[in-house]
Design an enzyme around this catalytic site. Structure first.
Site, PDB file in Angstrom:
ATOM      1  CE  LYS A 178      -0.260   0.004   5.007  1.00 29.29           C
ATOM      2  NZ  LYS A 178      -0.936  -0.491   6.199  1.00 29.29           N
ATOM      3  NE  ARG A 223      -7.943   0.309  11.059  1.00 28.71           N
ATOM      4  CZ  ARG A 223      -6.689   0.222  10.596  1.00 28.71           C
ATOM      5  NH1 ARG A 223      -5.902   1.292  10.631  1.00 28.71           N
ATOM      6  NH2 ARG A 223      -6.217  -0.905  10.123  1.00 28.71           N
ATOM      7  CE1 TYR A 271      11.638  33.768  -2.721  1.00 22.57           C
ATOM      8  CE2 TYR A 271      11.852  31.414  -2.232  1.00 22.57           C
ATOM      9  CZ  TYR A 271      11.487  32.446  -3.102  1.00 22.57           C
ATOM     10  OH  TYR A 271      10.975  32.146  -4.323  1.00 22.57           O
ATOM     11  CG  MET A 323       7.426  24.313  -5.057  1.00 21.45           C
ATOM     12  SD  MET A 323       6.411  25.053  -6.327  1.00 21.45           S
ATOM     13  CE  MET A 323       5.387  26.149  -5.374  1.00 21.45           C
TER      14      MET A 323
END
Ligand SMILES: *Cc1c(COP(=O)(O)O)cnc(C)c1O
Length: 392
Positions: free
Chosen positions: A43, A143, A284, A332
């Site tokens: 998964k 669950r 930055y 980013m």
């Protein structure tokens, strides 16, 4: 051809080492003994390793049973599989209108409520196939799962409709086998599960798989190993928790080294190097000011690639076999690292974000600790679009 181009175009790639998987599976097989099936849990895009990369590699290592969470992952796995005997199991989500697709492809699936059982019977009767169901029993995780008071009704229903419903498995999931704090809760779950297993085995003597243990349970509670184990994190070379590692470390002390090897290595390269005068800000804002004349290298990896902004001014990467600190804010698509104390760093040098370089290593857990993420979370957040390259 396509793969080679994409390797060239990408700012970073993820290498996946087959020899490490062989090592980890050997270790797991040793622990579980013969006659127990390993279901390889893939998964979360095979915990970031890429289902389409990982699955065929695991097949080569002798795995023929795979577990996914949902029907979309099963579709990816179905496309990736190369061997006819490879079997897929869905442990969670199947939408109502995908049930016919699942049954038609002989994919087994968890059932945890009566409506699903009835619907599976209807669909199977329509397609002329038997639905391969794994009954998920509630044992205390609270669950998903059938409650005890439904067992007799279920057994009657399954017996009546045995032409369309095959009880292939019986399963449950432990609520945190990776922590000793949950010891009593796990014992209670085990007791409830074994009682239920006795009952259902009496009703359906040909159930193929009884399974409860994940990596943590098979390592910390070997008495929860039945005819199958569902192994995720350990096959990729990570311990479910430090506690489980300590537990094993004691037993295996004479080995003197970690018996699991991480499969994954994430690497990029230096994009540019520049000298910045003392007292200047880098990147930055005013997050980082040089306190001497510094060599700053730019690496084309940023938070869009899964390198968290919370690693600004605190993460590390490896360049020329040495650790280089992230300086300033992670952008980013880029970040800057201080390479002043590393000799001769130049454009094109390999940069390792996770994994080994020379005799240094950035482990996932160190990466995770800095950013406060679990191994599981760091792995599954690795971007899907980076190429995965299998190496020996
Ligand atoms: C994820 C998962 C596993 C595998 O867990 P690991 O800790 O990665 O070994 C096993 N069973 C179920 C139901 C799961 O969701």
């Amino acid at each position: 051809m396509e793969k080679n181009i994409s390797l060239k175009l990408q700012p970073s790639i993820i290498e996946v080492y087959e020899s490490a998987l062989v090592n980890n599976l050997d270790f797991i097989r040793d622990r579980i003994g013969g006659g127990v099936t390993i279901s390889s849990v893939i998964k979360g895009n095979a915990y970031g390793h890429g289902i389409d990369t990982f699955l065929p590699m695991a097949e080569r290592c002798g795995i023929s049973h795979f577990s996914v969470f949902s029907s979309d992952e099963a579709a990816t796995a179905l496309r990736a599989k190369t061997m006819p005997e490879t079997h897929l199991m869905i442990m969670g989500w199947v939408p109502e209108d995908a049930l016919d697709w699942v049954i038609d492809h002989d994919i087994s699936f968890y059932v945890f409520d009566f409506e699903r059982l009835k619907r599976a019977r209807e669909v199977a009767a329509g397609t002329g196939k038997r639905a391969l169901v794994h009954l998920q029993l509630e044992t205390g995780m609270n669950r998903i799962g059938f409650e005890d008071d439904l067992y007799e009704r279920m057994a009657r229903y399954l017996t009546r409709h045995r032409d369309h419903l095959k009880v292939e498995g019986l399963c449950t999931h432990f609520a945190g086998a990776e922590s000793v704090a949950n010891f009593l809760r796990i014992q209670e779950q085990k007791k409830r599960f074994e009682k239920a297993a006795d009952y259902f085995r009496g009703q359906f003597p040909d159930i193929t798989y009884i399974h409860a243990a994940s990596s943590a349970a098979l390592l910390a509670y070997p008495d929860t190993i039945y005819s199958m184990v569902r192994v995720g994190i350990a096959q990729y070379g990570y311990w479910p928790s430090r506690e489980v590692y300590m537990l094993l470390k004691k037993e295996d002390r004479q080995r003197g080294k970690d018996p699991l090897i991480q499969l994954l290595r994430w690497k990029s390269s230096v994009m540019s190097v520049k000298e910045v005068e003392e007292g200047e800000y880098v990147g930055y804002g005013n997050m980082y000011m040089t306190n001497r004349r510094e060599q700053i290298a730019t690496v084309p990896i940023g938070y869009s690639h899964g390198f968290g902004r919370n690693l600004s001014n605190s993460g590390f990467v490896l360049v020329r076999g040495e650790r280089a600190k992230v300086t300033g804010i992670v952008n980013m698509n880029m970040m800057t690292v201080d390479v002043t104390d590393i000799n001769g760093v130049k454009k094109g040098d390999e940069v390792v974000i996770i994994g080994k370089q020379g005799d240094q290593e950035i482990t996932l857990s160190s990466f995770g600790e800095i950013s406060n993420n679990l191994n599981y979370e760091v792995l599954t957040r690795l971007p899907q679009n980076l190429p995965r390259l299998i190496l020996q």
